[in-house]
Structures are given as C-alpha cells and as structure tokens.
Scaffold this motif. Structure first.
Motif, PDB file in Angstrom:
ATOM      1  N   GLN B  88       0.796  -1.225   0.000  1.00 16.38           N
ATOM      2  CA  GLN B  88       0.000   0.000   0.000  1.00 16.38           C
ATOM      3  C   GLN B  88       0.834   1.284   0.000  1.00 16.38           C
ATOM      4  OE1 GLN B  88      -3.691   0.671   2.579  1.00 16.38           O
ATOM      5  NE2 GLN B  88      -2.080   1.449   3.925  1.00 16.38           N
ATOM      6  N   SER B  89       1.901   1.292   0.779  1.00 21.62           N
ATOM      7  CA  SER B  89       2.680   2.535   0.925  1.00 21.62           C
ATOM      8  C   SER B  89       3.361   2.939  -0.379  1.00 21.62           C
ATOM      9  CB  SER B  89       3.722   2.367   2.030  1.00 21.62           C
ATOM     10  OG  SER B  89       4.531   1.250   1.733  1.00 21.62           O
ATOM     11  N   ASN B  94      -2.720   7.658  -1.904  1.00 23.33           N
ATOM     12  CA  ASN B  94      -2.474   7.449  -0.477  1.00 23.33           C
ATOM     13  C   ASN B  94      -2.124   8.805   0.141  1.00 23.33           C
ATOM     14  OD1 ASN B  94      -1.849   6.510   2.052  1.00 23.33           O
ATOM     15  ND2 ASN B  94      -0.103   5.262   1.417  1.00 23.33           N
ATOM     16  N   ASN B  97      -0.271   9.127   3.363  1.00 24.14           N
ATOM     17  CA  ASN B  97       0.983   8.350   3.437  1.00 24.14           C
ATOM     18  C   ASN B  97       0.901   7.227   4.463  1.00 24.14           C
ATOM     19  OD1 ASN B  97       2.386   9.851   1.459  1.00 24.14           O
ATOM     20  ND2 ASN B  97       2.646  11.489   2.969  1.00 24.14           N
ATOM     21  N   PRO B  99       1.198   3.628   6.080  1.00 21.10           N
ATOM     22  CA  PRO B  99       2.193   2.570   5.856  1.00 21.10           C
ATOM     23  C   PRO B  99       1.535   1.266   5.390  1.00 21.10           C
ATOM     24  CG  PRO B  99       1.725   2.792   8.190  1.00 21.10           C
ATOM     25  CD  PRO B  99       0.935   3.865   7.496  1.00 21.10           C
ATOM     26  N   ALA B 100       2.372   0.297   5.050  1.00 24.00           N
ATOM     27  CA  ALA B 100       1.852  -1.021   4.654  1.00 24.00           C
ATOM     28  C   ALA B 100       1.105  -1.643   5.838  1.00 24.00           C
ATOM     29  CB  ALA B 100       3.006  -1.925   4.238  1.00 24.00           C
ATOM     30  N   SER B 129      -5.420   3.106   2.401  1.00 22.07           N
ATOM     31  CA  SER B 129      -5.398   4.224   1.456  1.00 22.07           C
ATOM     32  C   SER B 129      -6.643   4.169   0.584  1.00 22.07           C
ATOM     33  CB  SER B 129      -4.151   4.118   0.578  1.00 22.07           C
ATOM     34  OG  SER B 129      -4.282   2.986  -0.279  1.00 22.07           O
TER      35      SER B 129
END
Lengths: 38, 575
Positions: B88-89, B94, B97, B99-100, B129
């Motif tokens: 995802q990051s 996103n 921002n 994170p995963a 996100s």
C-alpha cells in the motif's frame, strides 16, 4: 519472512479445501450403504 | 416503542416484499441467459470478458469443477488483496501516506473480504489508502457476493434440472452476477447516496479548526461507491471505523432506510428466483415467509428490549413512575438520528443478512438483545442472509426438514421433486456443522489462552459474549463486531481468518456437492407419499427445524453469555 509464511498458509488452506472437495466427491460416488473406510 | 417506529419497520417489510418478485424475475432471466433490458447494452462487454479470460460460456461444469473454479478464484483473490495491502505505501492514492498493513492484519483483511465477511480488525480511515479501499476492498465486495450468488444458482439448478451431469459454469455465473445485477444497482444506489449527502471524493482529509482553536482532520474519501456495494453485497465493511453509525456513511433516516433495503433486496429476491427456476413460485414465497417470521421475531424482540431501557439506569430513579425512569429507552451506543427503532431494525437486518454493517454499537445493546443478534448469526444467517449464502443455507435447512418429517411420519423425503437420500443428508450435515464447529471451537480456545484473554474489554459473561460474538460473526461470514474486544492481534487475526475460511469454503463445497447430486436425479412426480412443501405446515416445520438446530448447537453458550448477563443485570450486577 512473515509474508512467505502467510503465503504458505494460504496455499496449504486451499490445498486442504480442494482435498476436502475430492473427499466429498468420493462420498458421492459411494454406493448407498457402504462405509467409505471399509 | 412508538407507532412511528413500528411504521418504519412495516414500511421496510412492505418495500422488500414488493421488490422481491420483479427483482427475482430479473435474476432468473440473468442466470438463465435470457434477454433482459440490459443485455443489448452489456452483452458485448460480457463476450469480451470471456474471450479475455479464455472462458467458453457454452461449456458447463460438473459440481467438482465448479467448486475447484470457485476455490482457485478465491485463492487468487486472497493473494492479490494481501499483496495490495502489503504494498500500500508504494501505491498511488495514499494522501495520508499510510504505511503497509501488518502481515497478520493483511491476511485477516484479505480473507475477510474475499469470503464476504468484512470482519475489520482495523479502522478504515486510518489504515487503508483510497487505492486499497477502491481496488482492494470494493472489488472483493463485488466478487465475493457474485461468487456466493453463483453457488446459490448452482444449487437451484441442482433442484431444477433432471438427469444433468452439470450445474452451470462458475465463470459465466460470476460474470453475469457482477455485470447485470451488482454493477447497475450499485451505480444507481451510489448516486442516490451521494444525493443524500454521502461524500465521494479523492481529496485528502479536510483540515478544520475547532471552536477551541485545535486542528481537526475530518476523514473523507470515495465513500458512496463503497457504501453501495458494502450494503448490496451483504459484505458490510465500512469505509470508516464507525461503519454506518458515521454521518458520512449514513447521514439521515432516509439513507438508513435505503441502506437496510439494499442489504435485504437481493437476498429476498433470490427466493423468488428459486421458485421460478424450479417451476413453482409458491415454493419461493414459502421460503420468504419463513424468513419473515424469523425476522419478525428478531426485530420485535430487539425493539421491545431496547425500548424498555436499561434496568440498572432505571433503578437510579426509583421514585419516578416506571414509564418516566428511562423514557427514551436504551440509547447507549445508538445515534439519536436513528433512534431505537432505526437502530433495532438495522441491527436485525445486519445480523440476519450476513451483512455485518452497524449503525449502532452492538456491545451497548442490552444482553438479551445481544443474544438475539448472536442467534441470528448462529442459525447460519438464513433470515434472508447475504445474497446467495442466505438462500443456500435455507435450502440446506429445507433438506433437513423434509428428512426429519420423513422420519417422523413415514413420508418419502422429497423436496421440489428431488428425493433426499443419504448422500444429500451427509453433505448437508457437513455444511451445517462447519459454523458451530468453527465458532464454538475457536471461542473455547480463545477463552483459555492468554493471547485470547488479553483482547477482552470486559470481564464475566459480557467478556465471554465478546469472544463468542467475534468467532460466530467470523464463522457465519457476518463481519459485525461486538466492539469491546481488541481483535487486532496476531492471535485474533489468524484465528478469526481461520473461522472465516471454514465458514465460507468448507460450507460451500458440500453445498455444491448437494447441487451435483440433485442435478443427476430425475424429477420425481408428486404422489400421496410426498410431504407437501408448499403449504403453511411446512413453514412451521422449517421454522422449528431452524430454531431447534440453532438452539441445540448454541443454547449452552448463549446461557453462559447473554442470558446469564441479562439475569444478573436484573439484580443490578454489571460487567
């Protein structure tokens, strides 16, 4: 490392599910009244 | 309880009832490949999709091929969603921002949305996100329900066909359900929800200054499009942590009514689709009647208990007349804009339907109401249920009902012209045992292991109810939460994922086996030995079987959780 473990978990679970489907198919093929393990 | 509250519930029932026949007819035409209003518009897209995927739409599959296609499709879906959440990051859209997602949470979420459960161990607005919500969660919401409907249609074909080796083509059913049913309804529903005030934007969270001068970030995003399929699919995974209690997901009483209608519409219509495909609409109405009785008992019970208020609060004012001690009822955890009736209706629809969306906090319901919500899920969510799973769950109970009736009165176990033999019964029991086995077994494990006890928000029977609710919700692929429990830990993420896996895939495999077995049979003409399954007597028999099978499996745990808590509440002992 953890990603690999998760991936293996997914593969193992679905392999078991497919084996379960084959087991159900064997049950369906079985003539009525016979034991699967016999 | 108020007249307005009851009118709201009756209006809902009337609209669902009036939508059932037209929508059921449409579903029957779609899955039979007949001409529909949308066919000229979408047929070329459908053909292009088959060509792209290498699917031969005219070639049908036997039940095992159908089941393996189903399993492979979902395995790929889980891997794809897991990968997307982990990456995802590095992906676009996103703005915060984020994170995963952690590996255990990503696995739980991937299994959750591919199994049409939507259990969420995360808060959507602070974890995912826009890209993950749109291409991960929303896409899987479409595909998982289309797959569930495909399985139900395969089972219907099992009942409807004579001496057939095949039950349809999974890829064709999946495509048609998505293209002709889900997408068109969702486009209209999303536009309606946008018009009613639900945001649909890719802009980042809005920054606002509060009256105290503090900076507040107001989360928003592509909510309406996700909301539509969240409800229609019986999925229920909210864009926001508060789900449909959040004003951006469910701003008014009108949207509340639209949302509960979306949840029930397809599940109810599938009963009519079943009736049409087996050549007797009456059989479909009988199933809907059973669902309506169980629904009425549930929503009536919830409304009465919640409107009666909390005895512990009422006891604080012993000097007041009984009707003035807590005149608004138990409003804890409920939104004022929905009130008791709107909250009770939504909670009943959500737990009966396998949707799992919430517009109030189930943890704050009185213990007896919590027991009703649990019971809805424990009977395999056959009270309309999610589109597909509700119908095939109900048909499994029909098989058990005719079998029991056959044993009791010496009639041949038959249902809509198909003999119910030992094979069908074995498969039916295999399917029906999965939810209790997964829910009770894993709840027991969580109650004795330290990682399980660490997640508890409350002690005593309420804490037990939290654990029981989590595993029941996961195994029944409902996805609603009792709040209270902190489930975002490796232990809960993995065990709940296992419960969802068992509750979805190990149920569907024997369901398809039943479909295959029935399809191979000829149609047995009705005789004097046939139990009539299109009469009122069968309605009561079926209600009895559902209540008894559910009751026998789960009554002990209901006694240990919500029932004992309710009794202790009457003596003002709180947990």
């Amino acid at each position: 490392m953890l990603d690999a473990i998760m991936l293996i978990l997914i593969i193992v679970c679905f392999a078991l599910a497919i084996a379960y489907a084959s087991f159900c198919d064997r049950l369906l093929q079985l003539p009525t009244g016979r034991d699967l393990l016999a | 309880m108020t007249t307005t509250g009851w009118l709201e519930i009756l209006l809902f029932v009337a609209v669902v009832g009036s939508l059932t026949r037209p929508l059921g007819g449409y579903l029957q035409r779609v899955y039979s490949g007949e001409r529909t209003l949308l066919r000229p518009l979408l047929a070329s897209i459908e053909s292009a999709l088959y060509r792209l995927a290498g699917v031969k739409p005219d070639v049908e599959q036997d039940w095992l091929q159908y089941a393996i296609s189903f399993l492979i499709f979902h395995a790929l879906g889980i891997v794809a969603l897991y990968g997307l959440l982990r990456a995802q990051s590095a992906l676009p859209l996103n703005p915060l921002n984020l994170p995963a997602v952690a590996p255990d949470l990503a696995l739980n979420t991937a299994v959750s949305f591919t199994t049409n459960t939507s259990w969420q161990s995360y808060a959507g607005e602070t974890t995912l996100s826009y890209f993950s919500q749109m291409t991960g969660i929303t896409v899987q919401s479409f595909l998982s329900v289309a797959a569930g409907m495909a399985v139900a249609v395969a089972l219907i074909r099992g009942f409807a066909r004579r001496r057939s080796a095949t039950v349809g083509n999974f890829w064709v059913d999946l495509t048609r359900g998505t293209l002709y049913v889900l997408l068109p309804i969702c486009i209209v529903a999303a536009l309606l929800l946008i018009a009613a005030g639900i945001p649909q934007t890719l802009s980042p969270a809005a920054a606002a200054t509060t009256l105290e001068g503090a900076l507040q970030m107001i989360a928003r995003g592509p909510v309406a499009s996700q909301e539509a399929i969240k409800l229609l699919s019986g999925d229920g995974g909210g864009f926001f942590n508060a789900n449909s209690a959040h004003p951006f997901e469910n701003p008014t009483s009108l949207t509340n009514l639209i949302e509960v209608l979306l949840i029930f519409a397809l599940g109810a219509a599938l009963t009519n689709c079943f009736g049409r495909m087996v050549g007797s609409e009456r059989h479909g109405w009988i199933l809907l009647c059973v669902m309506a009785i169980l629904f009425g008992l549930g929503v009536g019970g919830l409304y009465a208990v919640e409107a009666g208020g909390n005895p512990a609060l009422a006891a604080l004012h012993p000097d007041r007349p009984a009707d003035l001690r807590q005149p608004a009822g138990n409003m804890e955890g409920k939104e004022v804009r929905f009130g008791i009736a709107g909250s009770a209706l939504f909670a009943e629809v959500s737990t009966a339907s396998s949707d799992g969306a919430v517009n109030s906090m189930h943890d704050s319901f009185l213990p007896l109401s919590g027991g009703i919500l649990l019971a809805n899920m424990m009977v395999d969510e056959v009270i309309v249920g999610a589109p597909g799973s509700g119908l095939y769950g109900m048909l499994l109970f029909c098989i058990v009902a005719v079998f029991i009736a056959g044993l009791m009165i010496g009639r041949t176990p038959e249902y809509v012209g198909k003999k119910i033999g030992s094979t069908e019964i074995k498969m039916t029991i295999l399917a029906l045992i999965c939810v209790p086995a997964a829910a009770l077994g894993l709840a027991a494990v969580a109650c004795i292991l330290e990682p399980g006890l660490a997640g508890l928000g409350n002690a005593g029977p309420h804490g037990f109810s939290e654990v029981l609710y989590a595993y029941t919700s996961a195994a029944a692929t409902n996805g609603s939460a009792f709040a209270g429990l902190n489930s975002n830990s490796p232990f809960y993420n993995l065990t709940l994922a296992l419960a969802m896996f068992v509750g979805r895939f190990l149920v569907i495999v024997p369901v398809l086996a039943v479909a295959g077995s029935l399809a191979a049979q000829p149609i047995t003409p009705r005789s004097s030995g046939t139990l009539p399954t299109d009469r009122a007597l069968f309605v009561f028999l079926l209600v009895g079987v559902i209540v008894i099978v559910g009751g026998l499996s789960f009554l002990p745990v209901l006694a240990l959780g919500p029932l004992i808590e309710q009794l202790q509440l009457l003596s003002l002992t709180l947990y």
